[in-house]
Motif scaffolding. Structure first.
Motif, PDB file in Angstrom:
ATOM      1  N   ARG A  88      18.658 -21.363  59.268  1.00  0.00           N
ATOM      2  CA  ARG A  88      18.973 -19.961  59.591  1.00  0.00           C
ATOM      3  C   ARG A  88      20.259 -19.877  60.417  1.00  0.00           C
ATOM      4  NH1 ARG A  88      15.515 -16.201  63.648  1.00  0.00           N
ATOM      5  NH2 ARG A  88      16.774 -14.308  63.464  1.00  0.00           N
ATOM      6  N   SER A 128      23.888 -18.255  59.239  1.00  0.00           N
ATOM      7  CA  SER A 128      24.626 -17.319  60.078  1.00  0.00           C
ATOM      8  C   SER A 128      26.083 -17.763  60.222  1.00  0.00           C
ATOM      9  CB  SER A 128      23.965 -17.225  61.457  1.00  0.00           C
ATOM     10  OG  SER A 128      24.689 -16.362  62.307  1.00  0.00           O
ATOM     11  N   GLU A 173      27.950 -16.978  57.062  1.00  0.00           N
ATOM     12  CA  GLU A 173      28.274 -15.552  56.987  1.00  0.00           C
ATOM     13  C   GLU A 173      29.494 -15.226  57.844  1.00  0.00           C
ATOM     14  OE1 GLU A 173      27.101 -13.148  55.227  1.00  0.00           O
ATOM     15  OE2 GLU A 173      25.316 -14.041  54.322  1.00  0.00           O
ATOM     16  N   ASN A 205      23.221  -9.072  56.751  1.00  0.00           N
ATOM     17  CA  ASN A 205      24.408  -9.882  57.024  1.00  0.00           C
ATOM     18  C   ASN A 205      24.842  -9.742  58.474  1.00  0.00           C
ATOM     19  OD1 ASN A 205      24.482 -10.767  54.407  1.00  0.00           O
ATOM     20  ND2 ASN A 205      26.018  -9.285  53.734  1.00  0.00           N
ATOM     21  N   ARG A 244      22.550 -11.818  60.617  1.00  0.00           N
ATOM     22  CA  ARG A 244      22.849 -13.237  60.458  1.00  0.00           C
ATOM     23  C   ARG A 244      24.064 -13.635  61.285  1.00  0.00           C
ATOM     24  NH1 ARG A 244      22.369 -13.679  53.882  1.00  0.00           N
ATOM     25  NH2 ARG A 244      20.106 -13.487  53.713  1.00  0.00           N
ATOM     26  N   LYS A 245      25.125 -12.858  61.197  1.00  0.00           N
ATOM     27  CA  LYS A 245      26.338 -13.183  61.954  1.00  0.00           C
ATOM     28  C   LYS A 245      26.075 -13.117  63.450  1.00  0.00           C
ATOM     29  CE  LYS A 245      28.939 -10.174  59.656  1.00  0.00           C
ATOM     30  NZ  LYS A 245      28.456  -9.866  58.320  1.00  0.00           N
ATOM     31  N   LEU A 303      23.447 -13.832  65.063  1.00  0.00           N
ATOM     32  CA  LEU A 303      22.706 -15.005  65.531  1.00  0.00           C
ATOM     33  C   LEU A 303      23.656 -16.122  65.925  1.00  0.00           C
ATOM     34  CD1 LEU A 303      20.127 -16.680  65.945  1.00  0.00           C
ATOM     35  CD2 LEU A 303      20.221 -17.248  63.501  1.00  0.00           C
TER      36      LEU A 303
END
Length: 263
Positions: A114, A118, A121, A10, A13-14, A16
């Motif tokens: 993707r 992100s 998230e 997580n 993801r954030k 990114l």
């Protein structure tokens, strides 16, 4: 301290989305600087200089607001606390720069889904940074029609209770959640119907189930209404016989409602 794999995933993801937002701010800032240089380039007429100056001022203000918004996102994510005075700049940062973020991601050959995951998230953690004390009727759960088995003759688009709860898709499990928690639930075939359901029900918060594309557009369209997004799984491809882990939906319901007495 042991850090779980989901937590690390997580975080990545954030990071990114925030990294691409920072890169987009830098690009727009450099563009504004280039325009500023053009203003003082010899041979420019006063009219051209005035127009370029107005554009530079607009871009500069936008970049400053978006930078404040990015700072607000970072502080919210780090402190797990909602910063009301930075909500406006955060909306500017997302709504204006999102197309630039997607374009920059494509340029860097990063998968668009993707990037959108992100963003979802980041949005979810910012929503979770706020405190909610909602009654069940103040919460709306929006689910896509593609969760229903394509062979089912009992269409749920207009009336979700047409579902016979046969177990061939996850709609029955979602209805069981609705009945247990007492929340409202609607089926959306797209953004237009989702917005209509929100206007009709007037919820104070939304739990939305959809693909990355629909969730990102829905979150932006609904702002400042808080939306927790749950991405569906698509084992048979997009828009047909999709699947959702109902535990994730229940976790979102629990977040909004647990302070109202829980379940």
């Amino acid at each position: 301290m042991k850090v779980s794999i989901p937590y690390i995933q997580n975080y990545v993801r954030k990071r990114l989305f925030l990294g691409l937002l920072g890169g987009s701010l830098l690009l727009v800032g450099l563009f504004a600087f280039a325009l500023w240089y053009i203003i003082f380039y010899p041979g420019q007429s006063l009219m051209n200089q005035s127009l370029v100056l107005a554009l530079v001022i607009f871009l500069s203000v936008t970049v400053v607001l978006a930078a404040l918004g990015m700072a607000g996102m970072l502080l919210t994510l780090l402190a797990s606390r909602r910063l009301s005075f930075l909500q406006g700049p955060m909306r500017v940062g997302v709504n204006i720069f999102f197309p630039i973020i997607i374009g920059l991601g494509k340029l860097l050959k990063i998968d668009v889904d993707r990037i959108k995951r992100s963003f979802i998230e980041v949005n979810n953690q910012m929503v979770r940074a706020s405190l909610f004390r909602l009654a069940p009727e103040q919460l709306l759960v929006l689910v896509p029609h593609c969760l229903q088995n394509t062979q089912c003759p009992h269409k749920i688009t207009v009336e979700i209770d047409n579902c016979r709860r046969c177990g061939k898709c996850c709609i029955g499990n979602l209805l069981a959640l609705r009945d247990r928690w007492g929340v409202r639930m609607g089926v959306a075939t797209g953004g237009t119907l989702a917005r209509k359901l929100i206007r009709d029900y007037r919820p104070r918060a939304v739990v939305a189930v959809a693909c990355e594309r629909d969730l990102t557009s829905g979150i932006q369209d609904s702002n400042p209404l808080p939306v927790l997004g749950v991405t569906n799984e698509r084992p048979f491809g997009p828009c047909q016989n999709t699947f959702i882990d109902t535990c994730k939906v229940e976790e979102a319901l629990n977040f909004f409602l647990e302070r109202e007495g829980g379940r």
